[in-house]
Each structure stands twice: as structure tokens, then as C-alpha cells.
Design a protein around this motif. Structure first.
Motif, PDB file in Angstrom:
ATOM      1  N   LYS A  34       0.938  -1.317   0.054  1.00  0.00           N
ATOM      2  CA  LYS A  34      -0.105   0.037   0.061  1.00  0.00           C
ATOM      3  C   LYS A  34       0.716   1.234   0.014  1.00  0.00           C
ATOM      4  O   LYS A  34       0.622   2.067  -0.725  1.00  0.00           O
ATOM      5  CB  LYS A  34      -0.882  -0.214   1.230  1.00  0.00           C
ATOM      6  N   LEU A  35       1.802   1.205   0.803  1.00  0.00           N
ATOM      7  CA  LEU A  35       2.940   2.250   0.711  1.00  0.00           C
ATOM      8  C   LEU A  35       3.350   2.710  -0.482  1.00  0.00           C
ATOM      9  O   LEU A  35       3.790   3.889  -0.716  1.00  0.00           O
ATOM     10  CB  LEU A  35       3.852   2.181   2.176  1.00  0.00           C
ATOM     11  N   GLN A  36       3.998   1.385  -1.155  1.00  0.00           N
ATOM     12  CA  GLN A  36       4.567   1.561  -2.458  1.00  0.00           C
ATOM     13  C   GLN A  36       3.690   2.207  -3.498  1.00  0.00           C
ATOM     14  O   GLN A  36       3.976   3.107  -4.318  1.00  0.00           O
ATOM     15  CB  GLN A  36       5.193   0.279  -2.872  1.00  0.00           C
ATOM     16  N   ARG A  37       2.362   1.718  -3.293  1.00  0.00           N
ATOM     17  CA  ARG A  37       1.441   2.289  -4.237  1.00  0.00           C
ATOM     18  C   ARG A  37       0.989   3.758  -4.114  1.00  0.00           C
ATOM     19  O   ARG A  37       1.048   4.422  -5.176  1.00  0.00           O
ATOM     20  CB  ARG A  37       0.068   1.447  -4.089  1.00  0.00           C
ATOM     21  N   LYS A  38       1.246   4.274  -2.762  1.00  0.00           N
ATOM     22  CA  LYS A  38       0.807   5.578  -2.520  1.00  0.00           C
ATOM     23  C   LYS A  38       2.078   6.337  -3.246  1.00  0.00           C
ATOM     24  O   LYS A  38       1.846   7.321  -3.331  1.00  0.00           O
ATOM     25  CB  LYS A  38       0.542   5.764  -1.027  1.00  0.00           C
ATOM     26  N   ASN A  39       3.269   5.932  -2.604  1.00  0.00           N
ATOM     27  CA  ASN A  39       4.452   6.441  -3.111  1.00  0.00           C
ATOM     28  C   ASN A  39       4.523   6.749  -4.677  1.00  0.00           C
ATOM     29  O   ASN A  39       5.093   7.448  -5.010  1.00  0.00           O
ATOM     30  CB  ASN A  39       5.768   5.896  -2.546  1.00  0.00           C
ATOM     31  N   LEU A  40       4.105   5.576  -5.108  1.00  0.00           N
ATOM     32  CA  LEU A  40       4.199   5.677  -6.777  1.00  0.00           C
ATOM     33  C   LEU A  40       3.043   6.791  -7.304  1.00  0.00           C
ATOM     34  O   LEU A  40       3.422   7.337  -8.298  1.00  0.00           O
ATOM     35  CB  LEU A  40       3.808   4.491  -7.243  1.00  0.00           C
ATOM     36  N   LYS A  41       2.096   6.721  -6.648  1.00  0.00           N
ATOM     37  CA  LYS A  41       1.010   7.937  -7.088  1.00  0.00           C
ATOM     38  C   LYS A  41       1.459   9.204  -6.771  1.00  0.00           C
ATOM     39  O   LYS A  41       1.290  10.068  -7.555  1.00  0.00           O
ATOM     40  CB  LYS A  41      -0.228   7.668  -6.082  1.00  0.00           C
ATOM     41  N   LEU A  42       2.151   9.399  -5.887  1.00  0.00           N
ATOM     42  CA  LEU A  42       2.884  10.724  -5.076  1.00  0.00           C
ATOM     43  C   LEU A  42       3.917  11.153  -6.009  1.00  0.00           C
ATOM     44  O   LEU A  42       3.924  12.142  -6.796  1.00  0.00           O
ATOM     45  CB  LEU A  42       3.167  10.669  -3.769  1.00  0.00           C
ATOM     46  N   ARG A  43       4.592  10.056  -6.689  1.00  0.00           N
ATOM     47  CA  ARG A  43       5.832  10.374  -7.630  1.00  0.00           C
ATOM     48  C   ARG A  43       5.116  10.741  -8.840  1.00  0.00           C
ATOM     49  O   ARG A  43       5.824  11.682  -9.650  1.00  0.00           O
ATOM     50  CB  ARG A  43       6.900   9.060  -7.388  1.00  0.00           C
TER      51      ARG A  43
END
Length: 284
Positions: free
Chosen positions: A81-90
């Protein structure tokens, strides 16, 4: 837990006795041969201990292992979930970077109170303050003009002194990946490299109003409310250039010079074409 010589029954291989085990492997001697299994996973489904007290302990071990497995799965899911969130932010960050146009007034001058004079240069961050009214009252202000080209100018005014004597005490570029539109908590952190603190002697020679002009009241030097104001990119370049000339210690001067060059590059300013400071203090 010692299970050596304990009797067991396997669904396929029949009766046997345990000859060796550790935290992950168990070896059992059956009538025809020895077999090795994963411990304690083999118990419950395929293998049964004859000793009831030992069987009860094994059940507890299996329960603990199952809880650990579920916790590990939970952590992995949280990580995903954190990776998906970070990807979205990036991706959002890259989109904003791609379409970002330099605002001519994307620098911030921050008014430090007595406590903030120390914390702003020790923690190298400032808080943009809370919204005073409306539907978003109490929520942090979003410094929407601040971007990777922005710097924060830290200022202080000694008690009893007139506003024209407001001193510059430090300056920093914002963090490398900072975007004001995405700032939810109102905290504006410093770049890992570009941050400068001024000594008291240096600060006394660097007054804000030498550079800054309130465009609504160009002949006045007043700051009635608010923690910060946006100001011209060129003014910040003028300040940084003067800091370079103030610094006498070679290492600090080199850092100030690198800071100035980096700032000019980020703001598309030609350093040798900088006009002279023409703030409100210069017009008295």
C-alpha cells in the motif's frame, strides 16, 4: 522442548519415533526409513504426537507461527500500500514538475518570533501557520507558490525595535522534492545542502527592507499580520549575493557561493545581470 524418541503417527508412513529436530526441521524414523519434515507445519495435517501434553505444546507453537505468518502478511500488504501511495505521489510530482512554470514571486520571507529564531535554524524548517477563517479554519496553510526553486528567508525583529530594523538571520532552499500544492501539514523543510545561518554580526548588516518592498504600499515598512509573505525571485538572489560577500570564513563562503549559483540556476536568473537592491529602506 525435547521431542526425541517421542512416538508419532503419520497418515502415509504409519508409526515412527522422532530422532532429531530443531526450530525448522524434524526427522522421524519409520519402519522402512527416516524422513525429514518441516517443523512444526507437518503436525496437525499429517503427523500426530501420541503424548497429549506434547501435542498441546505443539498446537501452541503452530498457533504462534500462524499469528507470525499473518502479521508478516499484514506487513507485506502495508508495504505494498505504501509503495502504491509513493508511486502515486511520484507520478503526481512528475506531472506537476513537467507543467510547472516559474512564478516570479515564489520565495518566502518568514517572520520568526523569539522561539522560532532558534528552532528554525536548528530544525531547519518552518510552519506556514493555520488558516484563520472559513471552511478550512484551523487547517495548515498550503504554501502553494513554493516549489523546488523556492527559498525561505528567516527574519527576526529585536524587541522594541522599529520594523525597518528587521534582520535576516538565515536562509534555506526548500527540500529537493518539495511542492507547496502537495504540502498537507504546513511544514516547509530545508534542502539537504543549501542552508545558511548568519552570525549576529552578519545579521545586523543584512536588513530585510533593503531588498523587500510591499508592492501595495511601496513607501511603508510595516508587517501587520501573517507569518510569511511571498516575494520576488530577484530579491532573493540579491540577498544571497550579499551573504556571499559577508561570509569571511572560506568554507562558509564557498557554501554561500554554491547556494547562490544553485538558486540562480533554479530560477533562471543571470547572476551578473542582477540589479542593485532597491527595497523600501533604500528609498528613505
Amino acid at each position: 522442548m525435547n521431542l526425541i524418541n517421542k512416538k508419532v503417527t503419520h497418515k502415509r508412513f504409519g508409526m515412527g519415533s522422532i530422532v532429531k529436530h530443531n526450530e525448522s526441521i524434524i526427522e522421524i524414523h519409520f519402519a522402512s526409513e527416516n524422513k525429514m519434515f518441516v517443523f512444526p507445519d507437518v503436525f496437525g495435517k499429517y503427523l500426530k504426537l501420541h503424548d497429549k501434553s506434547d501435542a498441546h505444546l505443539i498446537e501452541k507453537i503452530i498457533q504462534i507461527k500462524e499469528m507470525e505468518r499473518k502479521e508478516e502478511e499484514r506487513k507485506k500488504e502495508e508495504e505494498k500500500k505504501l509503495q502504491r501511495k509513493n508511486l502515486k505521489l511520484r507520478l503526481e510530482h512528475e506531472k506537476l514538475m513537467k507543467h510547472y512554470k516559474l512564478h516570479p514571486e515564489s520565495q518566502m520571507v518568514f517572520r520568526c518570533d523569539i522561539e522560532e529564531q532558534n528552532s528554525s535554524v536548528s530544525e531547519w524548517k518552518v510552519f506556514s501557520g493555520a488558516i484563520k477563517s472559513g471552511n478550512n479554519k484551523g487547517k495548515p496553510n498550503k504554501p502553494i507558490r513554493m516549489h523546488q526553486n523556492s527559498a525561505v528567508l528567516l527574519t527576526a525583529l529585536d524587541p522594541g525595535m522599529p520594523e525597518k530594523d528587521r534582520r535576516i538571520i538565515g536562509v534555506y532552499m526548500v527540500n529537493e522534492d518539495f511542492i507547496g500544492k502537495l504540502c498537507e501539514d504546513g511544514n516547509i523543510p530545508a534542502h539537504s545542502k543549501y542552508k545558511l545561518q548568519l552570525s549576529e554580526q552578519e545579521s545586523n548588516q543584512l536588513l530585510l527592507w533593503k531588498y523587500y518592498t510591499d508592492k501595495k504600499s511601496p513607501d511603508k515598512m510595516t508587517w501587520n499580520s501573517g507569518k510569511y509573505r511571498y516575494f520576488d525571485n530577484v530579491w532573493m538572489a540579491q540577498i544571497l549575493l550579499d551573504i556571499v560577500s559577508l561570509k569571511s570564513e572560506p568554507t562558509e563562503q564557498e557554501l554561500a557561493q554554491r547556494f547562490f549559483k544553485h538558486f540562480c540556476k533554479m530560477n533562471q536568473i543571470t547572476d551578473h545581470d542582477l540589479p542593485k537592491p532597491n527595497g523600501a529602506l533604500m528609498r528613505i
